[in-house]
Write a protein that holds these residues in place. Sequence first.
Motif, PDB file in Angstrom:
ATOM      1  N   ALA A 247       0.825  -1.210   0.000  1.00  0.00           N
ATOM      2  CA  ALA A 247       0.000   0.000   0.000  1.00  0.00           C
ATOM      3  C   ALA A 247       0.859   1.261   0.000  1.00  0.00           C
ATOM      4  CB  ALA A 247      -0.937  -0.008   1.206  1.00  0.00           C
ATOM      5  N   ALA A 248       1.963   1.256   0.764  1.00  0.00           N
ATOM      6  CA  ALA A 248       2.824   2.441   0.819  1.00  0.00           C
ATOM      7  C   ALA A 248       3.503   2.696  -0.525  1.00  0.00           C
ATOM      8  CB  ALA A 248       3.865   2.264   1.919  1.00  0.00           C
ATOM      9  N   LEU A 249       4.003   1.646  -1.180  1.00  0.00           N
ATOM     10  CA  LEU A 249       4.646   1.811  -2.482  1.00  0.00           C
ATOM     11  C   LEU A 249       3.647   2.275  -3.542  1.00  0.00           C
ATOM     12  CD1 LEU A 249       6.959  -1.331  -2.497  1.00  0.00           C
ATOM     13  CD2 LEU A 249       7.685   1.053  -2.344  1.00  0.00           C
ATOM     14  N   CYS A 250       2.409   1.846  -3.418  1.00  0.00           N
ATOM     15  CA  CYS A 250       1.380   2.277  -4.366  1.00  0.00           C
ATOM     16  C   CYS A 250       1.142   3.786  -4.255  1.00  0.00           C
ATOM     17  CB  CYS A 250       0.094   1.505  -4.113  1.00  0.00           C
ATOM     18  SG  CYS A 250      -1.231   1.851  -5.285  1.00  0.00           S
ATOM     19  N   VAL A 251       1.048   4.296  -3.035  1.00  0.00           N
ATOM     20  CA  VAL A 251       0.846   5.738  -2.847  1.00  0.00           C
ATOM     21  C   VAL A 251       2.083   6.511  -3.305  1.00  0.00           C
ATOM     22  CG1 VAL A 251       0.326   7.535  -1.166  1.00  0.00           C
ATOM     23  CG2 VAL A 251      -0.729   5.296  -0.937  1.00  0.00           C
ATOM     24  N   LEU A 252       3.275   5.991  -3.024  1.00  0.00           N
ATOM     25  CA  LEU A 252       4.497   6.652  -3.465  1.00  0.00           C
ATOM     26  C   LEU A 252       4.576   6.703  -4.994  1.00  0.00           C
ATOM     27  CD1 LEU A 252       7.093   5.173  -0.942  1.00  0.00           C
ATOM     28  CD2 LEU A 252       6.355   7.556  -1.094  1.00  0.00           C
ATOM     29  N   GLY A 253       4.131   5.650  -5.654  1.00  0.00           N
ATOM     30  CA  GLY A 253       4.110   5.662  -7.111  1.00  0.00           C
ATOM     31  C   GLY A 253       3.188   6.728  -7.672  1.00  0.00           C
ATOM     32  N   ASP A 254       2.041   6.908  -7.046  1.00  0.00           N
ATOM     33  CA  ASP A 254       1.127   7.973  -7.491  1.00  0.00           C
ATOM     34  C   ASP A 254       1.749   9.355  -7.311  1.00  0.00           C
ATOM     35  OD1 ASP A 254      -0.734   6.055  -8.128  1.00  0.00           O
ATOM     36  OD2 ASP A 254      -1.832   6.236  -6.236  1.00  0.00           O
ATOM     37  N   LEU A 255       2.414   9.568  -6.177  1.00  0.00           N
ATOM     38  CA  LEU A 255       3.034  10.871  -5.928  1.00  0.00           C
ATOM     39  C   LEU A 255       4.205  11.126  -6.880  1.00  0.00           C
ATOM     40  CD1 LEU A 255       3.083  10.893  -2.012  1.00  0.00           C
ATOM     41  CD2 LEU A 255       1.447  12.015  -3.532  1.00  0.00           C
ATOM     42  N   ALA A 256       5.007  10.087  -7.155  1.00  0.00           N
ATOM     43  CA  ALA A 256       6.152  10.264  -8.051  1.00  0.00           C
ATOM     44  C   ALA A 256       5.723  10.516  -9.482  1.00  0.00           C
ATOM     45  CB  ALA A 256       7.058   9.034  -7.984  1.00  0.00           C
ATOM     46  N   ALA A 257       4.591   9.966  -9.883  1.00  0.00           N
ATOM     47  CA  ALA A 257       4.134  10.130 -11.260  1.00  0.00           C
ATOM     48  C   ALA A 257       3.496  11.482 -11.519  1.00  0.00           C
ATOM     49  CB  ALA A 257       3.144   9.019 -11.614  1.00  0.00           C
ATOM     50  N   THR A 258       3.014  12.143 -10.470  1.00  0.00           N
ATOM     51  CA  THR A 258       2.251  13.377 -10.681  1.00  0.00           C
ATOM     52  C   THR A 258       2.895  14.620 -10.076  1.00  0.00           C
ATOM     53  OG1 THR A 258       0.953  12.879  -8.686  1.00  0.00           O
ATOM     54  CG2 THR A 258       0.065  12.145 -10.791  1.00  0.00           C
ATOM     55  N   SER A 259       3.927  14.461  -9.257  1.00  0.00           N
ATOM     56  CA  SER A 259       4.468  15.615  -8.548  1.00  0.00           C
ATOM     57  C   SER A 259       5.985  15.602  -8.610  1.00  0.00           C
ATOM     58  CB  SER A 259       4.015  15.609  -7.076  1.00  0.00           C
ATOM     59  OG  SER A 259       4.649  16.615  -6.340  1.00  0.00           O
ATOM     60  N   ALA A 260       6.572  16.707  -9.133  1.00  0.00           N
ATOM     61  CA  ALA A 260       8.031  16.847  -9.121  1.00  0.00           C
ATOM     62  C   ALA A 260       8.540  17.047  -7.696  1.00  0.00           C
ATOM     63  CB  ALA A 260       8.436  18.024 -10.004  1.00  0.00           C
ATOM     64  N   ALA A 261       7.757  17.722  -6.870  1.00  0.00           N
ATOM     65  CA  ALA A 261       8.154  17.900  -5.472  1.00  0.00           C
ATOM     66  C   ALA A 261       8.178  16.564  -4.736  1.00  0.00           C
ATOM     67  CB  ALA A 261       7.200  18.874  -4.779  1.00  0.00           C
ATOM     68  N   GLY A 262       7.241  15.690  -5.070  1.00  0.00           N
ATOM     69  CA  GLY A 262       7.238  14.369  -4.464  1.00  0.00           C
ATOM     70  C   GLY A 262       8.455  13.556  -4.865  1.00  0.00           C
TER      71      GLY A 262
END
Length: 448
Positions: A266-281
Amino acid sequence: MARPEPRVLHTSADPTYPKLLIHFFLPRTPVPSLAEPRTQLEQPWPCRQETAVAHAPAPPCWAGKKGGMGAADDGAAAMRAAVRRLSFGVAAAEEKREAAGEVARLARSDGRRKRLLAELGVVPPLVSMLADGRGGAGARLAAAEALLELARGTHRNKVNIVKAGLLDKLPQLMDDKDVSRSQQLALLVLSISSLANTDFPLAASDLLPFLVATLSAGDVPADTKLSCLAALRNLSTKLEHVRGVVSSGAVRALLSLSLDRKTAEAALCVLGDLAATSAAGRKAMEEDETAPRALVEAMTWHESARCQEHATYLAMALLAHGGLALRRRMRQLGGVQALLEVSLLGSPLAQRRAAKILQWFKDEGQSRIKAHSGPRLESSSCHGNDDVDGSSCSGGQEADDCKDAVGEIVKQSLDRNMKLIMRRATASVDLTNVKLLVTSSSSKSLPC
């Protein structure tokens, strides 16, 4: 002598015709002859009572059944009593807790009662009861469970709970560990977070502090953290909430949770969403020292294909945007060997992603990575960067070693497959010879 006109019998003109039809379809009663007087036909028949009973209207569905109309009356009385104890007067904490439990039971039993309870105004007292610490943890947990049952499956009730001020009262719940660490409150927040996928203007800034604090705490059960991760996933799927999720410090908590097998997927899934949509992430992940270790460790979990898929996707998203320090750290932690294992033993999706990353490691410092369907990377040579130490220039030698290792593994795989093919071919020839021998021997006659 004139012929008498024939008499038409059993027609609709004859007043006795309907009664004769009744007797025709009721064979248990003898049909009277036409010679009998009409007064005998007009007398009450024994079969008329049975016919009247058969055609009588059916009784209501609740009549004669256990839990019918009486159960409905009991449910209505229970709703009125629960609403009265919650909304009117100053009741004791134990009485309010019992009333909240009754509301939860009624809402769980019937969807119509769930809507009626919200219309009767039980939501504001329950929200106030949840925020009131004078009643104790038992009363607050009972209120959280009642609100959870009211929110399940009903968009209107969720909106009413938010309008009653639940999000504003979440900071008051963080001081009580029994309540803030409970599964009931986490599921309630998860249910409320689903409003982010609708047109309702949900304020993510009110939810994020509670979610991040719960995910960062070490004494929270895994089930509660999984519910909070699902709520965070609901928020991260919306672009307008991504910046708030990154700035709230959720990246560090997610990277820490990705090291735990129970919460890693679950944590890697949320991190993948943040990395795909946010340069700050992506920048926050590259600067965190936990990211390389979390990615490499997740790639080594061959029993969890989903973790490997999420880890390779996250590595692609980070490496494709120029994470030189991350790349160097992954090589030091054995990321190339882990990627090689995934490319050979992982799921088809993880294999394709791992092969692409290995190609990036091979081409690092030599040429520009060509355009492809995934994230794009513009790598610079070692001579063009003065701030990069000599360890990054050794990527070519490590890539050659990796290439030799892959070639050796491929050669062994080809030899093993060739032996298997030859074994199957030999077995098929032997089986054919046996069939021919059996056929030829069976055609011969037995000796005398």
